[in-house]
Design an enzyme around this catalytic site. Structure first.
Site, PDB file in Angstrom:
ATOM      1  N   GLY A  37       0.821  -1.210  -0.198  1.00 52.10           N
ATOM      2  CA  GLY A  37      -0.027   0.095   0.132  1.00 52.10           C
ATOM      3  C   GLY A  37       0.723   1.197  -0.008  1.00 52.10           C
ATOM      4  N   ARG A  91     -15.786 -14.948 -10.145  1.00 50.83           N
ATOM      5  CA  ARG A  91     -15.023 -13.568 -10.031  1.00 50.83           C
ATOM      6  C   ARG A  91     -16.116 -12.271 -10.163  1.00 50.83           C
ATOM      7  NH1 ARG A  91     -12.127 -13.579 -14.649  1.00 50.83           N
ATOM      8  NH2 ARG A  91     -11.288 -11.339 -14.365  1.00 50.83           N
ATOM      9  N   LEU A 119     -10.435  -7.068 -12.961  1.00 55.33           N
ATOM     10  CA  LEU A 119     -11.765  -6.484 -12.804  1.00 55.33           C
ATOM     11  C   LEU A 119     -12.696  -7.501 -13.624  1.00 55.33           C
ATOM     12  CD1 LEU A 119     -11.741  -2.867 -11.458  1.00 55.33           C
ATOM     13  CD2 LEU A 119     -11.146  -5.159 -10.265  1.00 55.33           C
ATOM     14  N   ASN A 133      -5.930   2.941 -12.709  1.00 52.11           N
ATOM     15  CA  ASN A 133      -5.105   1.803 -12.146  1.00 52.11           C
ATOM     16  C   ASN A 133      -3.551   2.375 -12.355  1.00 52.11           C
ATOM     17  OD1 ASN A 133      -3.846  -0.728 -11.403  1.00 52.11           O
ATOM     18  ND2 ASN A 133      -3.539  -1.283 -13.814  1.00 52.11           N
ATOM     19  N   HIS A 135       0.326   1.167 -13.083  1.00 52.28           N
ATOM     20  CA  HIS A 135       1.149  -0.038 -13.697  1.00 52.28           C
ATOM     21  C   HIS A 135       2.603   0.255 -13.788  1.00 52.28           C
ATOM     22  CE1 HIS A 135       1.759  -3.928 -15.275  1.00 52.28           C
ATOM     23  NE2 HIS A 135       2.485  -3.479 -16.409  1.00 52.28           N
ATOM     24  N   GLU A 200       5.628   6.336  -9.371  1.00 54.31           N
ATOM     25  CA  GLU A 200       4.363   6.099  -9.113  1.00 54.31           C
ATOM     26  C   GLU A 200       3.755   7.158  -8.168  1.00 54.31           C
ATOM     27  OE1 GLU A 200       3.338   1.896  -8.815  1.00 54.31           O
ATOM     28  OE2 GLU A 200       5.339   1.419  -9.613  1.00 54.31           O
TER      29      GLU A 200
HETATM   30  C1  GAR Z   1       2.882  -1.097  -7.629  1.00 56.83           C
HETATM   31  O1  GAR Z   1       4.259  -1.117  -8.170  1.00 56.83           O
HETATM   32  C2  GAR Z   1       2.103  -1.123  -8.676  1.00 56.83           C
HETATM   33  O2  GAR Z   1       2.319  -0.301  -9.671  1.00 56.83           O
HETATM   34  C3  GAR Z   1       1.869  -2.536  -8.900  1.00 56.83           C
HETATM   35  O3  GAR Z   1       1.839  -3.155  -7.729  1.00 56.83           O
HETATM   36  C4  GAR Z   1       2.616  -2.421  -6.845  1.00 56.83           C
HETATM   37  C5  GAR Z   1       1.863  -2.050  -5.575  1.00 56.83           C
HETATM   38  O4  GAR Z   1       2.564  -1.504  -4.695  1.00 56.83           O
HETATM   39  N1  GAR Z   1       0.512  -2.785  -9.753  1.00 56.83           N
HETATM   40  C6  GAR Z   1       0.718  -3.824 -10.811  1.00 56.83           C
HETATM   41  O5  GAR Z   1       1.634  -4.195 -10.975  1.00 56.83           O
HETATM   42  C7  GAR Z   1      -0.686  -4.059 -11.441  1.00 56.83           C
HETATM   43  N2  GAR Z   1      -0.601  -4.523 -12.717  1.00 56.83           N
HETATM   44  P1  GAR Z   1       2.137  -0.606  -3.552  1.00 56.83           P
HETATM   45  O6  GAR Z   1       1.093  -1.801  -2.712  1.00 56.83           O
HETATM   46  O7  GAR Z   1       3.108  -0.107  -2.593  1.00 56.83           O
HETATM   47  O8  GAR Z   1       1.521   0.475  -3.946  1.00 56.83           O
END
Ligand code: GAR
Length: 227
Positions: A37, A91, A119, A133, A135, A200
């Site tokens: 998170g 799902r 989803l 989202n 990524h 990010e």
């Molecule tokens: C992040 O790097 C996000 O970009 C990735 O999961 C991680 C979550 O980190 N998401 C994906 O790969 C989705 N395809 P966080 O829990 O520390 O935010």
């Protein structure tokens, strides 16, 4: 062409561009997260510092009981819900339950932050252009799992991250923001991931703010940011 309606569906008005981007009245956001998170934390910190405007993160929902994201939410006094996928036969049935939780809280925007479930149309169609989202790759390169490892193994010189709207394909919808980082000699999956993660944390709050301000117009695959 379709406009980012901001928060209030009733503000959606046809205009010369197709739809006018509405302004925030009840800016209620749900964050869906499965893990540590840190992106959620970046959003919570941005909200606390006032840089998300009227945006309020009112729900954090996870499919994993131990997700650190739930703890981060509770620490900020945000409702934290673990919704166990196990009892749901499909799902779609799980997504119906998620949808009910979102509707009960009058959520206007859903932000996926490391939510490790694909989803179904049940959710995607209920929130058209209202699910974001993040990524860890420069889409359309390296969708799916282990994006940073895929980038390293492919030998790219530039990597990065993407904030996009969610459609019915994985890591595919219209791109709102991207940030690039260099891939350095000697990078490991960990060092590259850390460099990407810093970006990010910068662009996800920026994307939510743009949405909240009604500054986003979606034209097919293209997203225009209006002044
Ligand atoms: C992040 O790097 C996000 O970009 C990735 O999961 C991680 C979550 O980190 N998401 C994906 O790969 C989705 N395809 P966080 O829990 O520390 O935010």
């Amino acid at each position: 062409m379709r406009g980012n309606p901001g928060w209030n569906m009733s503000e959606l008005r046809p205009d010369a561009l197709g739809y006018r981007a509405g302004r925030s009245t009840s800016a209620r956001v749900a964050v869906l997260a499965s893990g540590r998170g840190t992106n959620l934390q970046a959003l919570l910190d941005a909200e606390a510092s006032g840089s998300l405007g009227k945006t309020r993160i009112v729900l954090v929902l996870s499919d994993r009981p131990q997700a650190k994201a739930l703890e981060r939410a509770r620490q900020r006094g945000v409702e934290a819900v673990f919704l166990d996928p196990q009892p749901f036969p499909t799902r779609e049935a799980y997504d119906e339950a998620v949808l009910n939780a979102l509707r009960a809280r009058e959520i206007g925007l859903v932000a996926l932050a490391g939510f490790m479930r694909v989803l179904t149309p049940v959710l995607v169609r209920a929130f058209p252009d209202r699910i974001l989202n993040i990524h860890p790759a420069l889409l359309p390169s390296f969708p799916g799992l282990h994006a940073q490892r895929q980038a390293l193994e492919h030998g790219v010189k530039v990597a990065g991250c993407t904030v996009h709207f969610v459609d019915e394909q994985v890591d595919h919808g219209p791109i709102l923001l991207q940030a690039a980082v260099p891939v350095l000699e000697g990078d490991t999956e960990e060092t590259l991931s850390a460099r990407i993660l810093a970006e990010e944390h910068r662009i996800y709050p920026q994307a939510v703010r743009l949405f909240a301000e009604g500054k986003i117009v979606v034209e097919g695959r293209k997203v225009r940011i209006v002044p």
